[in-house]
Design a protein around this motif. Structure first.
Motif, PDB file in Angstrom:
ATOM      1  N   UNK A   1      14.362  28.271 -60.256  1.00 42.74           N
ATOM      2  CA  UNK A   1      15.448  28.721 -59.772  1.00 42.74           C
ATOM      3  C   UNK A   1      16.206  27.429 -59.082  1.00 42.74           C
ATOM      4  N   UNK A   2      17.442  27.548 -59.307  1.00 42.92           N
ATOM      5  CA  UNK A   2      18.387  26.389 -58.669  1.00 42.92           C
ATOM      6  C   UNK A   2      18.152  26.449 -57.218  1.00 42.92           C
ATOM      7  N   UNK A   3      18.384  27.758 -56.735  1.00 47.65           N
ATOM      8  CA  UNK A   3      18.276  28.011 -55.375  1.00 47.65           C
ATOM      9  C   UNK A   3      17.485  29.107 -54.823  1.00 47.65           C
ATOM     10  N   UNK A   4      16.594  29.231 -53.879  1.00 44.48           N
ATOM     11  CA  UNK A   4      15.686  30.252 -53.481  1.00 44.48           C
ATOM     12  C   UNK A   4      15.599  30.289 -51.898  1.00 44.48           C
ATOM     13  N   UNK A   5      15.152  31.336 -51.330  1.00 48.09           N
ATOM     14  CA  UNK A   5      15.057  31.527 -50.194  1.00 48.09           C
ATOM     15  C   UNK A   5      13.327  31.689 -50.189  1.00 48.09           C
ATOM     16  N   UNK A   6      12.634  30.689 -49.306  1.00 48.56           N
ATOM     17  CA  UNK A   6      11.371  30.453 -49.495  1.00 48.56           C
ATOM     18  C   UNK A   6      10.653  30.455 -48.002  1.00 48.56           C
ATOM     19  N   UNK A   7      10.023  31.282 -47.495  1.00 48.95           N
ATOM     20  CA  UNK A   7       9.671  31.652 -46.183  1.00 48.95           C
ATOM     21  C   UNK A   7      10.812  31.083 -45.180  1.00 48.95           C
ATOM     22  N   UNK A   8      11.782  31.857 -45.394  1.00 44.63           N
ATOM     23  CA  UNK A   8      12.837  31.859 -44.398  1.00 44.63           C
ATOM     24  C   UNK A   8      13.518  30.439 -44.576  1.00 44.63           C
ATOM     25  N   UNK A   9      13.386  29.542 -45.471  1.00 44.18           N
ATOM     26  CA  UNK A   9      14.226  28.360 -45.643  1.00 44.18           C
ATOM     27  C   UNK A   9      14.996  28.512 -46.944  1.00 44.18           C
ATOM     28  N   UNK A  10      16.174  28.031 -46.839  1.00 43.59           N
ATOM     29  CA  UNK A  10      17.061  27.973 -48.232  1.00 43.59           C
ATOM     30  C   UNK A  10      16.692  26.659 -48.719  1.00 43.59           C
ATOM     31  N   UNK A  11      16.417  26.659 -50.140  1.00 46.00           N
ATOM     32  CA  UNK A  11      15.829  25.589 -50.833  1.00 46.00           C
ATOM     33  C   UNK A  11      16.566  25.574 -52.281  1.00 46.00           C
ATOM     34  N   UNK A  12      17.394  24.027 -52.347  1.00 48.99           N
ATOM     35  CA  UNK A  12      18.027  24.069 -53.497  1.00 48.99           C
ATOM     36  C   UNK A  12      17.304  23.031 -54.246  1.00 48.99           C
ATOM     37  N   UNK A  13      17.282  23.168 -55.500  1.00 48.49           N
ATOM     38  CA  UNK A  13      16.539  22.335 -56.383  1.00 48.49           C
ATOM     39  C   UNK A  13      17.462  21.628 -57.626  1.00 48.49           C
ATOM     40  N   UNK A  14      18.340  20.833 -57.276  1.00 50.96           N
ATOM     41  CA  UNK A  14      19.055  20.244 -58.179  1.00 50.96           C
ATOM     42  C   UNK A  14      18.312  19.132 -59.131  1.00 50.96           C
ATOM     43  N   UNK A  15      18.717  19.192 -60.529  1.00 55.01           N
ATOM     44  CA  UNK A  15      17.856  18.468 -61.329  1.00 55.01           C
ATOM     45  C   UNK A  15      18.495  16.942 -61.494  1.00 55.01           C
ATOM     46  N   UNK A  16      17.425  15.911 -61.807  1.00 52.17           N
ATOM     47  CA  UNK A  16      17.867  14.615 -62.054  1.00 52.17           C
ATOM     48  C   UNK A  16      17.097  14.243 -63.158  1.00 52.17           C
ATOM     49  N   UNK A  17      17.594  13.155 -63.998  1.00 53.81           N
ATOM     50  CA  UNK A  17      16.807  12.563 -65.317  1.00 53.81           C
ATOM     51  C   UNK A  17      15.683  11.815 -64.686  1.00 53.81           C
ATOM     52  N   UNK A  18      14.586  11.972 -65.423  1.00 49.64           N
ATOM     53  CA  UNK A  18      13.196  11.189 -64.993  1.00 49.64           C
ATOM     54  C   UNK A  18      12.812  10.664 -66.131  1.00 49.64           C
ATOM     55  N   UNK A  19      12.267   9.372 -65.945  1.00 49.26           N
ATOM     56  CA  UNK A  19      11.500   8.758 -67.208  1.00 49.26           C
ATOM     57  C   UNK A  19      10.059   8.256 -66.596  1.00 49.26           C
ATOM     58  N   UNK A  20       9.165   9.392 -66.786  1.00 44.05           N
ATOM     59  CA  UNK A  20       7.874   9.063 -66.104  1.00 44.05           C
ATOM     60  C   UNK A  20       7.209   7.670 -66.331  1.00 44.05           C
ATOM     61  N   UNK A  21       6.923   7.133 -65.097  1.00 47.00           N
ATOM     62  CA  UNK A  21       6.533   5.957 -65.175  1.00 47.00           C
ATOM     63  C   UNK A  21       7.577   4.659 -65.220  1.00 47.00           C
TER      64      UNK A  21
END
Length: 398
Positions: free
Chosen positions: A66-86
């Motif tokens: 999920x892009x945002x969730x409540x985890x152990x009482x913390x509001x956590x956002x997970x925006x995506x960014x482009x990754x080129x491994x290595x």
């Protein structure tokens, strides 16, 4: 009185697919968020590669979080960014900042917190500069020893140190390394990690060995199977430790090489590669070991060191990071060079005259605690914010 709005950026943070990925970061932030004067939002950016790499099960699972969730009482956002491994290490801070900026503008934080000096720190610096708010960054080990010396990241690490309102370091030794990079010692504060004393405590060693079908001396390595952790030295030492079994917990790019080394040295039958071990299962593993051996090239103040001692298992470690801040008495173990003979001698000395588990555990009982860690982190946030003048309205996007 208005609560202090803190936006914390953490590129290592647990999720449903990786429950122990940066669990120590989550625990620290959970404890800090207990302060009623703090309004904390966590941002855990997710790097996702382009297709066809994105179809790999590892990345596909992350993309479905999920892009945002409540985890152990913390509001956590997970925006995506482009990754080129290595390949994209040098650009990750800018990419993370771009992904986080819309949320940062929306939340209008009073302070930005970076849980790692790289890439989180330079990303926080970019966002803070844009919004006109201070930021604080924490150094943990490889973000200084590795990224602080690489051609394309060292300048960003030093710039982060110059611009940060305050820097935190997990050990005095790491603080010294930061000063050696040119950072202002007066702006760096040592902030030791925490410890779950209910989980990491002495357990019956004989029962723990029996449960795993072990007998005789047992050595343990905990950590990623990568070059700087130097598990190869422990495998080589096994030749001169007859009857000893080596447990290796972790996975990484060097696993195939280490398995081959064990075969070549004729000790493969006494080496067990356990793969990743859940944090909840580590206490039983420490209990089964007589000595934890970790001859790393670099560390900050390894959580595994502290957890091992808390469980009553002494250490044989190299003089890396905060090793001398932890092993201050022979009861806690030995500090050795990156030398097989020294490792053999240190392990043999401990096996010949083992300290009691209670005595080993006592060396860290009063020094490390998650409650203290969180309270100190919240106090750093508040003192930095209080020292800053009232900020102007953030500039418009250009």
């Amino acid at each position: 009185m208005a609560r202090l709005r803190v936006l914390s950026i953490a590129t290592l943070f647990p999720d449903a697919t990786r429950p122990d990925f940066g669990g120590f970061v989550e625990r620290s932030l959970r404890e800090a968020a207990k302060d009623d004067a703090i309004d904390l939002t966590v941002v855990a950016p997710l790097g996702l590669p382009p297709w066809p790499l994105s179809a790999h099960p590892r990345y596909a699972a992350l993309a479905n979080l999920p892009h945002v969730e409540l985890r152990h009482g913390l509001t956590v956002h997970r925006p995506r960014f482009r990754l080129l491994p290595g390949l994209s290490g040098r650009w990750n801070p800018a990419l993370i900042a771009r992904a986080v900026m819309p949320l940062a503008r929306q939340l209008a934080p009073d302070l930005i917190d970076a849980q790692f000096y790289y890439p989180d720190g330079p990303a926080a610096m970019r966002i803070g500069t844009k919004l006109g708010v201070p930021f604080i960054a924490k150094a943990r080990g490889a973000d200084i020893s590795h990224w602080g010396h690489r051609k394309h990241s060292s300048e960003q690490v030093r710039a982060t140190g110059a611009a940060a309102a305050r820097s935190l370091a997990v050990s005095e030794a790491l603080k010294a390394d930061m000063v050696a990079l040119g950072m202002d010692a007066d702006k760096i504060v040592v902030h030791y990690t925490g410890l779950d004393h209910d989980r990491f405590r002495p357990l019956d060693r004989t029962a723990a060995k029996t449960a795993r079908g072990l007998s005789g001396p047992v050595l343990l390595c905990v950590g990623a199977l990568i070059e700087r952790k130097r598990q190869d030295l422990v495998i080589a030492a096994l030749r001169d430790l007859p009857g000893a079994t080596l447990l290796i917990a972790g996975r990484g790019e060097r696993e195939a090489d280490y398995r081959a080394l064990a075969r070549d040295l004729g000790v493969a039958g006494r080496v067990q590669f356990l793969g990743p071990v859940a944090n909840a299962d580590l206490p039983a593993l420490y209990a089964a070991a007589d000595v934890t051996v970790m001859p790393s090239n670099s560390e900050g103040l390894a959580n595994a060191w502290i957890e091992s001692l808390a469980c009553g298992t002494p250490l044989v470690i190299t003089d890396a990071g905060g090793a001398r801040e932890l092993v201050r008495d022979p009861v806690a173990g030995r500090i050795v060079g990156w030398d097989v003979e020294e490792i053999v001698a240190a392990v043999s000395a401990i096996l010949a005259d083992p300290p009691t588990q209670a005595a080993v555990s006592a060396t860290v009982r009063d020094r490390f605690d998650w409650g203290r860690n969180g309270r100190e982190l919240a106090a750093h946030w508040k003192s930095v914010a209080q020292a800053m003048p009232s900020r102007p309205e953030p500039p418009a996007d250009t």
